[in-house]
Design a protein around this motif. Structure first.
Motif, PDB file in Angstrom:
ATOM      1  N   LEU A 155       0.828  -1.207   0.000  1.00 45.67           N
ATOM      2  CA  LEU A 155       0.000   0.000   0.000  1.00 45.67           C
ATOM      3  C   LEU A 155       0.866   1.261   0.000  1.00 45.67           C
ATOM      4  N   LEU A 156       1.856   1.308   0.905  1.00 47.08           N
ATOM      5  CA  LEU A 156       2.651   2.524   1.082  1.00 47.08           C
ATOM      6  C   LEU A 156       3.740   2.694   0.037  1.00 47.08           C
ATOM      7  N   ARG A 157       4.241   1.595  -0.523  1.00 47.08           N
ATOM      8  CA  ARG A 157       5.366   1.692  -1.448  1.00 47.08           C
ATOM      9  C   ARG A 157       4.975   1.499  -2.909  1.00 47.08           C
ATOM     10  N   ALA A 158       3.716   1.154  -3.163  1.00 43.90           N
ATOM     11  CA  ALA A 158       3.263   0.975  -4.548  1.00 43.90           C
ATOM     12  C   ALA A 158       2.055   1.846  -4.859  1.00 43.90           C
ATOM     13  N   PHE A 159       0.951   1.598  -4.154  1.00 43.42           N
ATOM     14  CA  PHE A 159      -0.291   2.292  -4.503  1.00 43.42           C
ATOM     15  C   PHE A 159      -0.241   3.787  -4.161  1.00 43.42           C
ATOM     16  N   VAL A 160       0.209   4.122  -2.953  1.00 45.75           N
ATOM     17  CA  VAL A 160       0.227   5.529  -2.543  1.00 45.75           C
ATOM     18  C   VAL A 160       1.144   6.368  -3.435  1.00 45.75           C
ATOM     19  N   PRO A 161       2.406   5.956  -3.679  1.00 45.46           N
ATOM     20  CA  PRO A 161       3.251   6.770  -4.576  1.00 45.46           C
ATOM     21  C   PRO A 161       2.672   6.900  -5.982  1.00 45.46           C
ATOM     22  N   ALA A 162       2.093   5.804  -6.508  1.00 42.74           N
ATOM     23  CA  ALA A 162       1.521   5.860  -7.853  1.00 42.74           C
ATOM     24  C   ALA A 162       0.354   6.835  -7.915  1.00 42.74           C
ATOM     25  N   ILE A 163      -0.497   6.806  -6.899  1.00 44.56           N
ATOM     26  CA  ILE A 163      -1.662   7.697  -6.879  1.00 44.56           C
ATOM     27  C   ILE A 163      -1.219   9.150  -6.732  1.00 44.56           C
ATOM     28  N   VAL A 164      -0.273   9.406  -5.828  1.00 42.77           N
ATOM     29  CA  VAL A 164       0.217  10.773  -5.622  1.00 42.77           C
ATOM     30  C   VAL A 164       0.850  11.314  -6.897  1.00 42.77           C
ATOM     31  N   LEU A 165       1.662  10.476  -7.562  1.00 43.54           N
ATOM     32  CA  LEU A 165       2.317  10.900  -8.798  1.00 43.54           C
ATOM     33  C   LEU A 165       1.288  11.196  -9.890  1.00 43.54           C
ATOM     34  N   ALA A 166       0.301  10.312 -10.050  1.00 47.51           N
ATOM     35  CA  ALA A 166      -0.710  10.512 -11.092  1.00 47.51           C
ATOM     36  C   ALA A 166      -1.562  11.748 -10.818  1.00 47.51           C
ATOM     37  N   VAL A 167      -1.981  11.911  -9.555  1.00 46.74           N
ATOM     38  CA  VAL A 167      -2.814  13.065  -9.208  1.00 46.74           C
ATOM     39  C   VAL A 167      -2.035  14.366  -9.386  1.00 46.74           C
ATOM     40  N   PHE A 194       0.533  14.930 -11.362  1.00 53.85           N
ATOM     41  CA  PHE A 194       0.771  15.140 -12.783  1.00 53.85           C
ATOM     42  C   PHE A 194      -0.477  15.699 -13.471  1.00 53.85           C
ATOM     43  N   LEU A 195      -1.639  15.107 -13.172  1.00 50.01           N
ATOM     44  CA  LEU A 195      -2.880  15.568 -13.793  1.00 50.01           C
ATOM     45  C   LEU A 195      -3.302  16.934 -13.252  1.00 50.01           C
ATOM     46  N   TYR A 196      -2.954  17.237 -12.002  1.00 49.49           N
ATOM     47  CA  TYR A 196      -3.284  18.561 -11.463  1.00 49.49           C
ATOM     48  C   TYR A 196      -2.517  19.654 -12.204  1.00 49.49           C
ATOM     49  N   VAL A 197      -1.244  19.394 -12.467  1.00 52.12           N
ATOM     50  CA  VAL A 197      -0.458  20.373 -13.231  1.00 52.12           C
ATOM     51  C   VAL A 197      -1.083  20.576 -14.608  1.00 52.12           C
ATOM     52  N   CYS A 253       0.154   9.785 -28.492  1.00 50.44           N
ATOM     53  CA  CYS A 253       0.781   9.780 -27.164  1.00 50.44           C
ATOM     54  C   CYS A 253      -0.280   9.781 -26.073  1.00 50.44           C
ATOM     55  N   ALA A 254      -0.340   8.705 -25.300  1.00 50.44           N
ATOM     56  CA  ALA A 254      -1.336   8.606 -24.223  1.00 50.44           C
ATOM     57  C   ALA A 254      -1.062   9.623 -23.121  1.00 50.44           C
ATOM     58  N   VAL A 255       0.207   9.892 -22.834  1.00 50.85           N
ATOM     59  CA  VAL A 255       0.551  10.876 -21.799  1.00 50.85           C
ATOM     60  C   VAL A 255       0.019  12.251 -22.192  1.00 50.85           C
ATOM     61  N   GLY A 256       0.196  12.614 -23.450  1.00 46.24           N
ATOM     62  CA  GLY A 256      -0.323  13.887 -23.916  1.00 46.24           C
ATOM     63  C   GLY A 256      -1.837  13.926 -23.919  1.00 46.24           C
ATOM     64  N   LEU A 257      -2.483  12.808 -24.286  1.00 42.86           N
ATOM     65  CA  LEU A 257      -3.940  12.758 -24.330  1.00 42.86           C
ATOM     66  C   LEU A 257      -4.553  13.023 -22.962  1.00 42.86           C
ATOM     67  N   PHE A 258      -4.034  12.367 -21.921  1.00 38.93           N
ATOM     68  CA  PHE A 258      -4.597  12.561 -20.580  1.00 38.93           C
ATOM     69  C   PHE A 258      -4.351  13.986 -20.071  1.00 38.93           C
ATOM     70  N   GLN A 259      -3.219  14.567 -20.428  1.00 40.00           N
ATOM     71  CA  GLN A 259      -2.989  15.963 -20.053  1.00 40.00           C
ATOM     72  C   GLN A 259      -3.996  16.884 -20.739  1.00 40.00           C
ATOM     73  N   SER A 260      -4.251  16.644 -22.014  1.00 41.43           N
ATOM     74  CA  SER A 260      -5.204  17.474 -22.748  1.00 41.43           C
ATOM     75  C   SER A 260      -6.605  17.342 -22.177  1.00 41.43           C
ATOM     76  N   LEU A 261      -7.011  16.119 -21.818  1.00 36.57           N
ATOM     77  CA  LEU A 261      -8.342  15.911 -21.250  1.00 36.57           C
ATOM     78  C   LEU A 261      -8.487  16.653 -19.923  1.00 36.57           C
ATOM     79  N   ALA A 262      -7.441  16.591 -19.090  1.00 36.60           N
ATOM     80  CA  ALA A 262      -7.481  17.312 -17.815  1.00 36.60           C
ATOM     81  C   ALA A 262      -7.558  18.813 -18.053  1.00 36.60           C
ATOM     82  N   TRP A 263      -6.805  19.315 -19.009  1.00 35.12           N
ATOM     83  CA  TRP A 263      -6.789  20.745 -19.326  1.00 35.12           C
ATOM     84  C   TRP A 263      -8.141  21.213 -19.844  1.00 35.12           C
TER      85      TRP A 263
END
Length: 321
Positions: A67-79, A81-84, A202-212
């Motif tokens: 939980l602390l070394r896989a899920f939490v870091p992944a969620i924090v990083l994704a959130v 990234f999408l917030y920016v 590019c999937a990374v670009g697509l998710f950024q555009s959707l968030a924007w």
């Protein structure tokens, strides 16, 4: 201001490219297929599964570690990234992404060789290329393709092994096949479909555009339509034929258009730089600028209203009986 901004952006791009290439060698981030081990920030990153299998820790400890070394870091990083992206758009693409850095560099070389930045662009009326730039363009595309292939392989195998075997000419058959296929694929993409991949693949670009797009207050390029006539004399060294902001956009967008049609904008600011150069030469303020928050919301609503008015059919005159 925009020229300084572009210099700063290129420094960010160069630094992140160096990090992308050197991260495996420094054990900052890589996955070792031989050991089935993730390395992060110079240390092996474990979830405690091996200790649980060996009976050294219990089920509660391994579940907490996952939980602390896989899920939490992944969620924090994704959130994060999408917030920016939600606030400022595709900043990662325009300011950090190594692929986009290669796209812009190759665009400049192709423009010298062909008179336009892509094989698929319409040639400007006065476009002139210089065939002497074709060899540097092809060699750089192939060199970047090879660098990308070797770097990706070093994320999966120990970099010392990859580079050592490569320099000694003793790569294993599997490594040689991977490098050959990956180099050919990346080289073809760099030559034929650079910005097309950024826009549509590019999937990374697509998710950024959707968030924007989901945030009407996110940073946008605003256009002063009240001074639209000043665009008639828009011309710079990069775009002597006019429409400089359209010409230099690496994503082939129209910066003066509505946000919905700017879906893949990477916030590189090159359109703002060209607008500032053109208008400064005529002692005028630029027509393009970044806006955020309430200003961005007003700009979005104003452009949406203008689009609706343009699409509304004109009233038909009443028939006289």
């Amino acid at each position: 201001m925009s020229a300084a901004l572009q210099r700063r952006r290129r420094l960010f791009q160069a630094a992140f490219l160096a990090l992308f290439v050197s991260a495996p060698a420094l054990d900052l981030l890589r996955w070792d297929l031989h050991e089935a081990q993730l390395w992060l920030l110079g240390r092996p990153w474990t979830l405690g599964i091996a200790d649980f299998t060996a009976g050294r820790i219990g089920a509660t400890e391994v579940a907490l570690a996952i939980l602390l070394r896989a899920f939490v870091p992944a969620i924090v990083l994704a959130v994060g990234f999408l917030y920016v992206a939600w606030r400022w758009g595709r900043l990662y693409c325009g300011w950090l992404c190594p692929h986009f850095s290669a796209v812009e560099t190759l665009d400049r070389l192709m423009h010298r060789a062909l008179g336009r930045a892509s094989l698929w662009d319409a040639a400007p009326p006065a476009a002139r290329g210089d065939w002497r730039w074709w060899p540097p363009f092809v060699l750089l595309a192939a060199g970047l393709g090879f660098l990308w292939a070797v770097t990706l392989l070093s994320y999966l195998l120990p970099p010392a092994e990859v580079w050592g075997r490569l320099l000694a000419g003793e790569s294993t058959p599997n490594q040689a096949r991977f490098l050959a296929v990956a180099t050919a694929a990346f080289t073809a993409e760099f030559v034929f479909a650079r910005h097309l991949f950024c826009r549509f693949g590019c999937a990374v670009g697509l998710f950024q555009s959707l968030a924007w797009m989901a945030n009407p207050r996110a940073m946008v390029v605003a256009y002063d339509r009240a001074r639209a006539r000043d665009c008639r004399s828009c011309s710079t060294a990069a775009a002597p034929g006019g429409s400089a902001c359209d010409t230099v956009c690496p994503m082939r967008l129209k910066p003066r258009d509505i946000k919905r049609r700017m879906f893949s904008c990477v916030q590189c600011g090159r359109c703002l730089d060209q607008c500032e150069q053109s208008q400064a030469a005529q002692a005028r303020e630029p027509l393009l600028e970044w806006r955020t928050g309430a200003d961005a919301l007003r700009e979005t609503l104003r452009l949406r209203a203008a689009e609706l008015r343009a699409e509304r059919p004109a009233p038909q005159p009443e028939e006289v009986v």
